[in-house]
Design an enzyme around this catalytic site. Structure first.
Site, mmCIF file in Angstrom:
data_model
loop_
_atom_site.group_PDB
_atom_site.id
_atom_site.type_symbol
_atom_site.label_atom_id
_atom_site.label_comp_id
_atom_site.label_asym_id
_atom_site.label_seq_id
_atom_site.Cartn_x
_atom_site.Cartn_y
_atom_site.Cartn_z
ATOM 1 N N HIS A 184 0.991 -1.307 -0.107
ATOM 2 C CA HIS A 184 -0.405 0.092 -0.131
ATOM 3 C C HIS A 184 0.911 1.690 -0.317
ATOM 4 O O HIS A 184 1.981 1.087 0.701
ATOM 5 C CB HIS A 184 -0.886 -0.118 1.290
ATOM 6 C CG HIS A 184 -1.972 -0.941 1.158
ATOM 7 N ND1 HIS A 184 -3.106 -0.940 2.331
ATOM 8 C CD2 HIS A 184 -2.527 -2.165 0.258
ATOM 9 C CE1 HIS A 184 -3.929 -1.605 1.470
ATOM 10 N NE2 HIS A 184 -3.911 -2.585 0.607
ATOM 11 N N LYS A 186 0.852 0.274 15.264
ATOM 12 C CA LYS A 186 2.135 0.776 16.006
ATOM 13 C C LYS A 186 2.899 -0.688 16.496
ATOM 14 O O LYS A 186 3.733 -1.092 17.027
ATOM 15 C CB LYS A 186 2.511 1.739 16.080
ATOM 16 C CG LYS A 186 2.352 3.317 15.525
ATOM 17 C CD LYS A 186 3.915 2.749 15.031
ATOM 18 C CE LYS A 186 3.815 3.962 14.055
ATOM 19 N NZ LYS A 186 3.949 3.999 12.669
ATOM 20 N N TYR A 200 3.492 7.026 9.740
ATOM 21 C CA TYR A 200 2.438 6.153 9.976
ATOM 22 C C TYR A 200 3.510 4.651 9.510
ATOM 23 O O TYR A 200 3.626 3.689 9.911
ATOM 24 C CB TYR A 200 1.411 6.493 8.916
ATOM 25 C CG TYR A 200 0.325 5.319 9.179
ATOM 26 C CD1 TYR A 200 -0.831 5.029 9.849
ATOM 27 C CD2 TYR A 200 0.256 3.685 8.451
ATOM 28 C CE1 TYR A 200 -2.205 4.247 9.512
ATOM 29 C CE2 TYR A 200 -0.856 2.595 8.716
ATOM 30 C CZ TYR A 200 -1.647 2.772 9.118
ATOM 31 O OH TYR A 200 -2.610 2.343 8.594
ATOM 32 N N TYR A 202 -9.668 5.132 6.609
ATOM 33 C CA TYR A 202 -10.311 5.966 8.334
ATOM 34 C C TYR A 202 -11.289 6.927 8.133
ATOM 35 O O TYR A 202 -11.130 7.972 7.624
ATOM 36 C CB TYR A 202 -8.922 6.420 8.923
ATOM 37 C CG TYR A 202 -7.474 5.281 9.515
ATOM 38 C CD1 TYR A 202 -7.890 5.191 11.244
ATOM 39 C CD2 TYR A 202 -6.849 4.801 8.315
ATOM 40 C CE1 TYR A 202 -6.447 4.237 11.095
ATOM 41 C CE2 TYR A 202 -6.048 3.908 8.883
ATOM 42 C CZ TYR A 202 -5.936 3.935 10.123
ATOM 43 O OH TYR A 202 -4.602 2.763 10.363
ATOM 44 N N PRO A 237 -4.800 0.424 18.608
ATOM 45 C CA PRO A 237 -4.107 0.083 16.616
ATOM 46 C C PRO A 237 -4.409 1.124 16.278
ATOM 47 O O PRO A 237 -4.010 0.696 14.700
ATOM 48 C CB PRO A 237 -5.282 -1.196 16.568
ATOM 49 C CG PRO A 237 -6.519 -0.873 17.909
ATOM 50 C CD PRO A 237 -5.987 -0.071 18.888
#
Length: 398
Positions: free
Chosen positions: A74, A297, A392, A202, A293
């Site tokens: 991704h 991480k 991220y 998200y 979550p």
């Protein structure tokens, strides 16, 4: 039965298994014990997003073949809010770093298969695991194996990779614990349906947070925010899909539904215990820290911990130098706290906090307006988007 090894490892999650593999490549012997069965370890659902550094490490040590074949690369994530959906492009913001969606269960399967093929000492379904003499240079790991035989293993060091409920962390005296419990949980499902998105979504929604992830090209992984005291039996498949459609819905886009094969509720919390080392006992992974979550991480922090720990133990036990071992806790905690901050940042920005968490409905509305302002800043400012992307996608491993 009394035996001897260089490193005793407690826990057959990614942290313990990867540590054993890294140590073996440097000629360091170890014994790993796990109270669950191999089948349980290979089936428990956990994280599914690997940072760029974690992927490169697994490939470097010869454990990345199946990940490369089956994992999904991704280039970023989608942020959805206020009727809009925006893509954050990681490679353009981080100098080329990407993510790989490859479930923790698959990482564990790969590590166990490689360990058994290499003849590593792996003991599943043990009981009465304990550690003692950790203040000496000969700590002892004791356990009873699946056949009922009691073992005492004299070690040079012990690695506690046994998660939040393990025996390792309580063995360290005078721990400083920092923690936060969030007023919501995630209801997660696995569904046998191709993902409706090419990359993770998200979604900030008036109805609560939702996330669309995946495990493969045929299996979707989805989450919705729920109250922490919710019961899974109160969530029928129909109710789950209804909420996912409501929270993830976007003009011109369709969420495909399919059979739900697994569902569970996970509380959201942050937890850090320090120091991560006392004497010859070292903590790694969830034994020392837990993050919500939202920032992806947990697994990646465990990988970073054991890379640092493997280097420290090789230097201590092979070269006879204690500098890296003495610095282990401080080295890891720098990354742990940065990850804890990022996980808090993502969680606080995306979730709807209960009205009762505030002194008045006006304060609750104020919080929601701040979240929208923060999200808009991330998607409209290159500097803000870069900050999110760098955190991220992950920083270089130590």
């Amino acid at each position: 039965m009394r035996t001897r090894t260089q490193v005793g490892i407690i826990g057959a999650g990614p942290a313990g298994l990867l540590l054993q593999h890294l140590l073996a490549q440097q000629g360091v012997d170890s014994v790993l014990v796990e109270n669950r069965s191999r089948e349980y370890c290979e089936k428990r659902q956990r994280a599914g997003v690997l940072e760029h550094g974690s992927v490169e490490l697994l490939k470097e040590i010869g454990l990345g073949d199946r990940m490369v074949r089956e994992g999904l690369t991704h280039s970023g994530i989608y942020l959805q809010f206020d009727g809009e959906r925006h893509h954050i492009d990681f490679p353009s913001l981080t100098g080329g770093r990407t993510l790989t969606v490859y479930a923790q269960t698959e990482v564990v399967k790969d590590l166990i298969a490689a360990g058994l093929a290499a003849g590593h000492q792996l003991h599943f379904e043990v009981s009465e695991t304990a550690v003692r003499d950790i203040d000496t240079e000969r700590p002892v790991l004791s356990f009873v194996d699946a056949d009922g035989v009691a073992h005492e293993v004299e070690c040079d060091a012990i690695a506690g990779c046994d998660g939040f409920h393990g025996v390792s962390r309580p063995a360290i005296p005078s721990l400083r614990v920092s923690e936060r419990t969030y007023p919501f949980a995630w209801l997660g499902i696995l569904a046998t349906v191709p993902p409706s998105t090419d990359e993770l979504i998200y979604a900030h929604s008036p109805h609560g947070f939702a996330m669309h992830s995946m495990r493969s090209t045929e299996v979707s992984r989805l989450y919705i925010q729920v109250d922490p005291d919710e019961k899974i039996e109160d969530w029928s498949d129909e109710r789950i899909w209804e909420q996912l459609q409501l929270r993830l819905g976007h003009p011109g886009w369709t969420l495909s539904e399919g059979p739900i094969t697994e569902k569970s509720i996970t509380p959201m919390r942050s937890f850090v215990a320090e120091p991560m080392r006392h004497g010859r006992l070292f903590l790694a992974g969830d034994a020392a820290h837990i993050v919500p979550p939202t920032g992806a991480k947990g697994l990646n922090l465990a990988v970073a911990d054991v890379k640092v720990l493997a280097n420290a133990l090789v230097r201590l036990l092979v070269e006879g130098k204690a500098d890296l071992a003495d610095a282990y806790s401080e080295t890891c905690l720098t990354r742990v706290w940065r990850s804890t901050w990022f996980s808090w940042f993502m969680t606080s920005m995306l979730h709807r906090f209960p009205v009762e968490s505030f002194a008045s409905p006006a304060e609750a509305e104020f919080q929601e307006r701040l979240q929208i302002a923060q999200l808009r800043q991330v998607v409209s400012s290159t500097a803000a988007a870069t900050n999110l992307a760098e955190n991220y996608a992950g920083w270089p491993l130590p």
